[in-house]
Design a protein around this motif. Sequence first.
Motif, PDB file in Angstrom:
ATOM      1  N   VAL A   1       0.330  14.525  -6.189  1.00  0.00           N
ATOM      2  CA  VAL A   1      -0.495  15.346  -5.304  1.00  0.00           C
ATOM      3  C   VAL A   1       0.179  16.688  -5.059  1.00  0.00           C
ATOM      4  CG1 VAL A   1      -1.956  15.124  -3.258  1.00  0.00           C
ATOM      5  CG2 VAL A   1      -0.545  13.196  -3.995  1.00  0.00           C
TER       6      VAL A   1
ATOM      7  N   GLN B   1       1.072  -1.086 -10.631  1.00  0.00           N
ATOM      8  CA  GLN B   1      -0.001  -1.102 -11.625  1.00  0.00           C
ATOM      9  C   GLN B   1       0.451  -1.741 -12.931  1.00  0.00           C
ATOM     10  OE1 GLN B   1      -2.005   2.668 -12.586  1.00  0.00           O
ATOM     11  NE2 GLN B   1      -3.765   1.745 -11.583  1.00  0.00           N
TER      12      GLN B   1
ATOM     13  N   TYR C   1      -4.863   9.777  -0.983  1.00  0.00           N
ATOM     14  CA  TYR C   1      -3.550   9.245  -0.625  1.00  0.00           C
ATOM     15  C   TYR C   1      -3.189   7.961  -1.387  1.00  0.00           C
ATOM     16  CZ  TYR C   1      -3.484  12.633   3.170  1.00  0.00           C
ATOM     17  OH  TYR C   1      -3.491  13.802   3.898  1.00  0.00           O
ATOM     18  N   ASN C   2      -3.893   7.716  -2.501  1.00  0.00           N
ATOM     19  CA  ASN C   2      -3.624   6.501  -3.295  1.00  0.00           C
ATOM     20  C   ASN C   2      -3.638   5.234  -2.446  1.00  0.00           C
ATOM     21  OD1 ASN C   2      -3.507   7.735  -5.740  1.00  0.00           O
ATOM     22  ND2 ASN C   2      -1.289   7.671  -5.947  1.00  0.00           N
TER      23      ASN C   2
ATOM     24  N   THR D   1      -4.951   5.979   8.793  1.00  0.00           N
ATOM     25  CA  THR D   1      -4.826   4.826   7.893  1.00  0.00           C
ATOM     26  C   THR D   1      -4.779   3.512   8.663  1.00  0.00           C
ATOM     27  OG1 THR D   1      -2.437   5.190   7.815  1.00  0.00           O
ATOM     28  CG2 THR D   1      -3.715   6.043   5.992  1.00  0.00           C
TER      29      THR D   1
ATOM     30  N   ASN E   1      -0.191   3.124  -3.454  1.00  0.00           N
ATOM     31  CA  ASN E   1       0.235   3.531  -4.799  1.00  0.00           C
ATOM     32  C   ASN E   1       0.021   2.473  -5.882  1.00  0.00           C
ATOM     33  OD1 ASN E   1       1.136   5.963  -3.726  1.00  0.00           O
ATOM     34  ND2 ASN E   1       3.119   5.092  -3.216  1.00  0.00           N
ATOM     35  N   GLY E   2      -1.184   1.986  -5.980  1.00  0.00           N
ATOM     36  CA  GLY E   2      -1.509   1.071  -7.067  1.00  0.00           C
ATOM     37  C   GLY E   2      -1.382  -0.389  -6.703  1.00  0.00           C
ATOM     38  N   ALA E   3      -0.621  -0.684  -5.653  1.00  0.00           N
ATOM     39  CA  ALA E   3      -0.582  -2.061  -5.181  1.00  0.00           C
ATOM     40  C   ALA E   3      -1.910  -2.344  -4.483  1.00  0.00           C
ATOM     41  CB  ALA E   3       0.579  -2.261  -4.214  1.00  0.00           C
ATOM     42  N   TYR E   4      -2.561  -3.414  -4.913  1.00  0.00           N
ATOM     43  CA  TYR E   4      -3.833  -3.697  -4.261  1.00  0.00           C
ATOM     44  C   TYR E   4      -4.049  -5.190  -4.121  1.00  0.00           C
ATOM     45  CZ  TYR E   4      -8.710  -3.624  -2.986  1.00  0.00           C
ATOM     46  OH  TYR E   4      -9.889  -3.797  -2.318  1.00  0.00           O
TER      47      TYR E   4
ATOM     48  N   HIS F   1      -2.163  11.279   9.802  1.00  0.00           N
ATOM     49  CA  HIS F   1      -2.356  10.366   8.672  1.00  0.00           C
ATOM     50  C   HIS F   1      -2.060   8.919   9.050  1.00  0.00           C
ATOM     51  CE1 HIS F   1      -2.436   8.848   4.609  1.00  0.00           C
ATOM     52  NE2 HIS F   1      -1.185   8.472   4.673  1.00  0.00           N
TER      53      HIS F   1
ATOM     54  N   ASN G   1      -5.502   1.621  -1.061  1.00  0.00           N
ATOM     55  CA  ASN G   1      -6.442   0.530  -1.298  1.00  0.00           C
ATOM     56  C   ASN G   1      -7.040   0.489  -2.695  1.00  0.00           C
ATOM     57  OD1 ASN G   1      -6.113  -0.257   1.366  1.00  0.00           O
ATOM     58  ND2 ASN G   1      -7.712   1.146   2.059  1.00  0.00           N
ATOM     59  N   GLY G   2      -6.183   0.495  -3.672  1.00  0.00           N
ATOM     60  CA  GLY G   2      -6.661   0.330  -5.043  1.00  0.00           C
ATOM     61  C   GLY G   2      -6.905   1.627  -5.773  1.00  0.00           C
ATOM     62  N   ALA G   3      -7.086   2.722  -5.046  1.00  0.00           N
ATOM     63  CA  ALA G   3      -7.180   4.026  -5.697  1.00  0.00           C
ATOM     64  C   ALA G   3      -5.789   4.396  -6.177  1.00  0.00           C
ATOM     65  CB  ALA G   3      -7.705   5.073  -4.724  1.00  0.00           C
ATOM     66  N   TYR G   4      -5.687   4.716  -7.452  1.00  0.00           N
ATOM     67  CA  TYR G   4      -4.362   5.066  -7.948  1.00  0.00           C
ATOM     68  C   TYR G   4      -4.443   6.169  -8.989  1.00  0.00           C
ATOM     69  CZ  TYR G   4       0.375   4.796  -9.660  1.00  0.00           C
ATOM     70  OH  TYR G   4       1.663   5.114 -10.016  1.00  0.00           O
TER      71      TYR G   4
ATOM     72  N   ASN H   1      -0.899  -1.770   0.683  1.00  0.00           N
ATOM     73  CA  ASN H   1      -1.796  -1.405  -0.427  1.00  0.00           C
ATOM     74  C   ASN H   1      -1.648   0.056  -0.834  1.00  0.00           C
ATOM     75  OD1 ASN H   1      -2.842  -3.890  -0.836  1.00  0.00           O
ATOM     76  ND2 ASN H   1      -4.822  -3.505   0.149  1.00  0.00           N
TER      77      ASN H   1
END
Lengths: 197, 197
Positions: B123, A32, B112-113, B167, A115-118, B163, B115-118, A113
Motif C-alpha cells: 500500500v 496465502q 487494509y487486506n 476494524t 494479510n491473507g490469513a482467513y 483504524h 478478512n480474506g482480501a489479500y 484475519n
Amino acid sequence: METLERKQRSREQTRSGIVLTAKDIARREGWQAVSIRKIADAIDYSAPIVYEYFDSKDILLDEIRNEGFHHLRLEYERIKKVYRDPEKRLFEMSIVQWQFAMAQPEIYEVMYNLNGAYCVLPVRDSVEVEAISTIIREIIFTFIPKSQESIQKLYFEWWSLSHGMITLAMMLRERQPLEQSEQVYRDSIRRFVRGLR
Amino acid sequence: METLERKQRSREQTRSGIVLTAKDIARREGWQAVSIRKIADAIDYSAPIVYEYFDSKDILLDEIRNEGFHHLRLEYERIKKVYRDPEKRLFEMSIVQWQFAMAQPEIYEVMYNLNGAYCVLPVRDSVEVEAISTIIREIIFTFIPKSQESIQKLYFEWWSLSHGMITLAMMLRERQPLEQSEQVYRDSIRRFVRGLR
DNA sequence: AACGGCGACTTAACACTGTTAACTTGACGT
DNA sequence: ACGTCAAGTTAACAGTGTTAAGTCGCCGTT
C-alpha cells in the motif's frame, strides 16, 4: 496397551507437527502459501491424513488462532500475579500484546484475519477471547468501579488503541521504524492508562 | 474514427464493469469468493479477457484499493474547503472515514487486506495514501506547529485510533451494536482532537 | 472475387487449491 | 492359510490464477 499409548503419543506428535508446519510456512511465505498438501509433504504424509486430525483447513486455522489467544491469556494471568497496581498491570499487558505481535506476526495475523490469513469461523465465540475480555475488564473495574457499560466502552477503547497501533506499525514498518512506533505505542498506552483514574 | 472512439468507450465500460463486478461479488460473498472466472461470467466474457484490462488479479485489487483511498482523499479535500477550524476539520474527516468503512466495508477490507482480501502489492507507495497523509499532517500542523517528527507521531496516533476502532467495531458488531461503537468512536476522536491544542 | 492479415474472442491447458471416495497394503488373530 | 481391520495412499471433483494456442469474421489489397 503400550502400543496404544505409543500410538496415542505419535498421534499427538503428528497433530502438533501439522500445527507447527502450518505456522512455519505462514511465517516464511505468508498465510496465502499455507496449503494442506504442503503441510502433508512437510510431515511426510499424504494430504488426506491431515483431515484425520482437522476436519477442515478452517478448523486448523481456528485452532492456531485460539492457541494465540490462549498464550496471550496465560501471559495476562502471569502479569496479574506479578503486579498489584492496576495501572502497572494494564500497561504491562499492553506491552506483552505488542511484543507478541512483533515476535509472532503470523499468529497475530491469523488471530485477526490479516494479510491473507482467513478463517471463516467467527472469533467471537471463543472461550479464550472471553477470558481475556474478562481479565482486562476486571482490571479496568478495579480502579474505576463504574457501570458494566462504561467498562465495556473503556475495554473497547483500549483494545482498539492497541490493535490499531500494532496493525499500522506492521503495515508501515518499512516507512516508519518499529522502534519509533513502539515508543508512540508506549506513550499512548501510558496516557490511556493514566486517563483512567 | 468514430469507431475508435466507440471502441474506446466500450473498453472503458467493460473495464469498469470488471471493477464493479469484483466489488459486487466481494460485497455479497466476501473477497475470498472473488475469482477471475466469476467476474468474466458476470460481464459475459471468458476469463482471459479480464487479463486484457488487468495484468493480474493483484493489480485489479490494487486498483480497487486505490479507488478507495482516492475517494477518501476527495472527501477530505471537500471537508477542508467547507470548514476552517482545524479541530472541526479533523473531526469531520474522522467521521467520514467511519461512514466510508460502514457503507462500503468490502472496500475498506481490500484497503487494509482484511478478512480474506489479500493484495501483495504494498500500500505504501501509493500517491493517494501519500496525499491523504499530507492532508492530515497539514491539519495537525496548523494547530500545533511542532517538528515534522512530532506531527508524524500524532498522525500515526490518529490513524491507529481510527483504524483500530473501525476494524474492531466491524469484528464485534454482533456482540456490540454499531451505534454504540460509533458513539465511543466519536467521543474518542473528539478527545484526541481536543488533546491536540 | 479470392487472399492475407488482423483483432476480438474462446478453448484448452498447466499447476495449483480444499476435500472426499475408493483403493492398497501389511499386520494380527483365528 | 484366511479374513479382518487399520493406516495410508491414489485418484478424482470442482474450483483457482494464468497463459498459449486456436477460431472466426471483418477489412483492405491484388
